[in-house]
Design a protein around this motif. Sequence first.
Motif, PDB file in Angstrom:
ATOM      1  N   LYS A 185       0.846  -1.186   0.000  1.00  0.00           N
ATOM      2  CA  LYS A 185       0.000   0.000   0.000  1.00  0.00           C
ATOM      3  C   LYS A 185       0.884   1.239   0.000  1.00  0.00           C
ATOM      4  CE  LYS A 185      -3.525   2.086   3.085  1.00  0.00           C
ATOM      5  NZ  LYS A 185      -4.267   1.872   4.358  1.00  0.00           N
ATOM      6  N   TYR A 186       0.460   2.270  -0.733  1.00  0.00           N
ATOM      7  CA  TYR A 186       1.171   3.550  -0.736  1.00  0.00           C
ATOM      8  C   TYR A 186       0.130   4.645  -0.524  1.00  0.00           C
ATOM      9  CZ  TYR A 186       4.833   6.934  -2.049  1.00  0.00           C
ATOM     10  OH  TYR A 186       5.757   7.954  -2.052  1.00  0.00           O
ATOM     11  N   GLU A 187       0.219   5.305   0.625  1.00  0.00           N
ATOM     12  CA  GLU A 187      -0.791   6.283   1.026  1.00  0.00           C
ATOM     13  C   GLU A 187      -0.197   7.677   1.111  1.00  0.00           C
ATOM     14  OE1 GLU A 187      -3.963   6.860   4.734  1.00  0.00           O
ATOM     15  OE2 GLU A 187      -2.143   5.662   5.011  1.00  0.00           O
ATOM     16  N   LEU A 188      -0.887   8.644   0.526  1.00  0.00           N
ATOM     17  CA  LEU A 188      -0.519  10.043   0.658  1.00  0.00           C
ATOM     18  C   LEU A 188      -1.265  10.650   1.838  1.00  0.00           C
ATOM     19  CD1 LEU A 188      -0.601  11.221  -3.067  1.00  0.00           C
ATOM     20  CD2 LEU A 188       1.356  10.378  -1.749  1.00  0.00           C
ATOM     21  N   LEU A 189      -0.564  11.470   2.617  1.00  0.00           N
ATOM     22  CA  LEU A 189      -1.151  12.165   3.754  1.00  0.00           C
ATOM     23  C   LEU A 189      -1.095  13.664   3.506  1.00  0.00           C
ATOM     24  CD1 LEU A 189       0.531  10.213   6.708  1.00  0.00           C
ATOM     25  CD2 LEU A 189      -1.650   9.721   5.585  1.00  0.00           C
ATOM     26  N   ALA A 190      -2.123  14.371   3.902  1.00  0.00           N
ATOM     27  CA  ALA A 190      -2.183  15.811   3.676  1.00  0.00           C
ATOM     28  C   ALA A 190      -1.439  16.585   4.760  1.00  0.00           C
ATOM     29  CB  ALA A 190      -3.644  16.271   3.621  1.00  0.00           C
ATOM     30  N   PHE A 191      -0.608  17.522   4.346  1.00  0.00           N
ATOM     31  CA  PHE A 191       0.000  18.457   5.290  1.00  0.00           C
ATOM     32  C   PHE A 191      -1.110  19.234   5.991  1.00  0.00           C
ATOM     33  CE2 PHE A 191       1.238  22.930   5.942  1.00  0.00           C
ATOM     34  CZ  PHE A 191       2.247  22.771   6.864  1.00  0.00           C
ATOM     35  N   HIS A 192      -0.977  19.376   7.327  1.00  0.00           N
ATOM     36  CA  HIS A 192      -1.966  20.148   8.075  1.00  0.00           C
ATOM     37  C   HIS A 192      -1.256  21.102   9.031  1.00  0.00           C
ATOM     38  CE1 HIS A 192      -1.283  17.783  11.728  1.00  0.00           C
ATOM     39  NE2 HIS A 192      -1.375  16.680  10.998  1.00  0.00           N
ATOM     40  N   THR A 193      -2.017  21.986   9.619  1.00  0.00           N
ATOM     41  CA  THR A 193      -1.442  23.023  10.479  1.00  0.00           C
ATOM     42  C   THR A 193      -1.776  22.820  11.955  1.00  0.00           C
ATOM     43  OG1 THR A 193      -3.387  24.446  10.164  1.00  0.00           O
ATOM     44  CG2 THR A 193      -1.592  24.685   8.576  1.00  0.00           C
ATOM     45  N   MET A 194      -2.305  21.664  12.303  1.00  0.00           N
ATOM     46  CA  MET A 194      -2.760  21.442  13.678  1.00  0.00           C
ATOM     47  C   MET A 194      -1.624  21.443  14.701  1.00  0.00           C
ATOM     48  SD  MET A 194      -5.864  18.669  13.245  1.00  0.00           S
ATOM     49  CE  MET A 194      -4.959  17.554  12.159  1.00  0.00           C
ATOM     50  N   GLY A 195      -0.394  21.217  14.243  1.00  0.00           N
ATOM     51  CA  GLY A 195       0.732  21.212  15.176  1.00  0.00           C
ATOM     52  C   GLY A 195       1.457  22.543  15.268  1.00  0.00           C
ATOM     53  N   PHE A 196       0.949  23.569  14.601  1.00  0.00           N
ATOM     54  CA  PHE A 196       1.645  24.859  14.588  1.00  0.00           C
ATOM     55  C   PHE A 196       1.820  25.436  15.993  1.00  0.00           C
ATOM     56  CE2 PHE A 196       1.123  26.637  10.004  1.00  0.00           C
ATOM     57  CZ  PHE A 196       1.765  25.520   9.505  1.00  0.00           C
ATOM     58  N   PHE A 197       0.815  25.229  16.855  1.00  0.00           N
ATOM     59  CA  PHE A 197       0.883  25.802  18.196  1.00  0.00           C
ATOM     60  C   PHE A 197       2.070  25.268  18.983  1.00  0.00           C
ATOM     61  CE2 PHE A 197      -1.158  21.797  19.091  1.00  0.00           C
ATOM     62  CZ  PHE A 197      -0.792  21.489  20.390  1.00  0.00           C
TER      63      PHE A 197
END
Length: 237
Positions: free
Chosen positions: A189-201
């Motif tokens: 399996k090869y899965e792409l994950l979306a960059f997110h900003t939830m860890g910015f804090f």
Amino acid sequence: MANIHSFESMAAVDGEGIRYDIFFTGCPLRCVYCHNPDTWTSRGQEYPAEEVFKKIKRFKPYFKNKGGVTFSGGEPLMNAPFINELSPMLKSEGIGYCIDTSGGVPIEPQVTCAIDNADMVILDIKFCEPKAYKTYTGGNFSYPEEIGKYCSDKNKRLWLRTVVVPGINDSDDDIKKYAGYSRRFRFEKYELLAFHTMGFFKYEKLGIKNPLADTAALDQNRLVQLQELLDNHTAVI
């Protein structure tokens, strides 16, 4: 003993079935898009293997249908000796484990032992050429490739993942390059994950400069498009 950042019970993302996730502290990489900079250093709480085993064992009834433990981080393979100490305890209870790794460490006997005893490895393919890998992670490009090839040669179950970041690796051509690079491995399996900003804090809390502070999260519709493109250009085992 190992420094552990946190535990997550009843997880269902990092591997098959219901998982008990263990997040180690310490990582040799400094990925510009990291959402867990709080795991970079080894400032977690120390636990002996026996205590961790007791925590895991309580959740054994939920590990049906291929569930088990997932070692993550940080970089779990920096703690390969600890995993190898824990492995026979898990085996005695019929509990399997998965390693969710960036591949940021060199191949050496403790690492290969931890891989050999795993049910499966999830390998993060951060970039598919050396210059970008060095620029955006600071790591050694050969290390994850060596781990991926080792898993492939040993017929170890292997999943690949890549985080897609707007403006860095989100073009159609980028994804086609990842697809071509992946052909050197045997994976399910090869899965792409979306960059997110939830860890910015976390960057602000830790007083660390966030190199992608002005970068927006990847649109989910775009992620679906890129996943379809990747699927059309890769061949799984």
